[in-house]
Design an enzyme around this catalytic site. Structure first.
Site, short mmCIF file in Angstrom:
data_model
loop_
_atom_site.label_atom_id
_atom_site.label_comp_id
_atom_site.label_asym_id
_atom_site.label_seq_id
_atom_site.Cartn_x
_atom_site.Cartn_y
_atom_site.Cartn_z
CG ASP A 56 -1.56 26.60 16.44
OD1 ASP A 56 -2.64 27.19 16.61
OD2 ASP A 56 -0.77 26.87 15.51
CE1 TYR B 295 0.20 27.74 9.90
CE2 TYR B 295 0.12 26.30 11.80
CZ TYR B 295 0.04 27.56 11.26
OH TYR B 295 -0.17 28.64 12.08
CE LYS C 214 -3.90 28.89 13.51
NZ LYS C 214 -3.05 27.67 13.55
CG HIS D 176 -4.75 30.83 9.19
ND1 HIS D 176 -4.05 29.75 8.71
CD2 HIS D 176 -3.87 31.51 9.96
CE1 HIS D 176 -2.82 29.78 9.16
NE2 HIS D 176 -2.68 30.85 9.90
#
Length: 322
Positions: A48, A53, A82, A115
């Site tokens: 994931d 990120y 995402k 997201h």
């Protein structure tokens, strides 16, 4: 939704999603590179991540090394990423999924999520606190572009993250391709049974984040649940007692508890021992008494951790989900 020994879930779009994945939130650099290698060696095949990120290039490097060395095939992997909230405009979806594919060094993504239900204007800023709200966010127009990503082969399935029931239902009522998953906060103190039931009723796989309480992140970000009387999650007396009974760690019991409710988990750790322990949750089963005792630890909204308050004036956005 069909559950196969709780180890994987059948998706309405076809294929299966592993019930446990390796979470990479706040993991970057050499630390992530080492941890992801340990996770893959342990047996994780569901990874994931998200553009937000800032770690997709590192993940792509590791995945490419494993595939090139013949240690894993692309078909054995399940990669989820995402669309960032600063890309929550229909005209931006193509750009950001192409960026993810490039950085992850992949020809396709297994699951692509929206997201957040709110939109932002990045305006050249890197910190969310400096970005501006885009109050024109149109979920249906964004979802139509998400559906196009399936048609053109860039992703095999699509879903949502941090959407509430009303927002998710609106997508279901107006879509051609239904969401395969919903990734939301879900843990011992915030179990959201209404969302769990909604997902089961609609054949949506619920993916739990913050499954273990995000202690390090909470401390670094100064976050906590509203109920200040709640004990640290992994030190909860009821949980610790059940863990001792099964000769398991409190984290393993928490993950198994969520898993037995038909929810996928994506625990994140950079500690080799914990990475391996978190994956070992299928060799025991919690009985009805255990499950009921853990369900009774739910504290509703008072147990929520994540409210995205790092985004300036987020509650003013018409699609703020909480």
């Amino acid at each position: 939704m069909i559950i196969d020994i709780m180890e994987s879930y059948k998706l309405k779009s076809g294929g299966r999603m592993p019930a446990i994945g390796y979470g990479t939130f706040l993991a970057t650099g050499l630390e992530l590179e080492k941890s992801l290698n340990i996770a893959l060696e342990t047996g994780y095949r569901f990874i994931d991540t998200a553009i937000g990120y800032n770690n997709e290039p590192i993940i792509g490097k590791v995945l490419n090394e494993w595939i090139s060395a013949g240690k894993v095939t692309r078909d054995e992997l399940f990669i989820l990423t995402k669309l960032p909230c600063y890309g929550n405009r229909p005209e931006d979806v193509d750009k950001f999924i192409k960026q993810s594919l490039h950085d992850l060094q992949l020809d396709y993504i297994d699951m692509y999520l929206v997201h957040l239900p709110i939109g932002l204007f990045k305006n050249g800023k890197s910190e969310y606190s400096e970005m501006e709200l885009d109050k024109s966010t149109d979920h249906l127009k964004i979802w139509k572009k998400m559906e196009e990503q399936v048609h053109n082969g860039r992703t095999k399935s699509i879903g949502l993250s941090n959407f509430n029931i009303k927002q998710t239902q609106r997508i279901i009522d107006n879509c051609k391709i239904r969401p395969d998953s919903l990734q939301n906060e879900n843990h011992l103190y915030f179990q959201s049974p209404d969302v769990v039931e909604f997902c089961k009723h609609n054949g949506i796989i619920l993916i739990s984040y913050s499954s273990l309480g995000m202690k390090a992140f909470r401390e670094a970000a100064g976050l906590s649940w509203n109920n200040k009387q709640l004990p640290e999650m992994l030190e909860n007396d009821v949980l610790v007692k059940i863990a001792k009974k099964h000769s398991k760690t409190p984290a393993q019991v928490l993950l198994r508890f969520i898993n037995q409710k038909g929810i996928s988990v994506i625990p994140k750790s950079t500690c080799p021992r914990r990475i391996m322990e978190n994956f070992q949750i299928f060799d025991f089963k919690l009985n009805t008494e255990d499950m009921d005792a853990l369900r009774n630890q739910d504290d509703g909204e008072a147990g929520r951790i994540v409210r995205f308050q790092m985004i300036k004036n987020i509650e003013d956005h018409p699609e703020y989900p909480f």
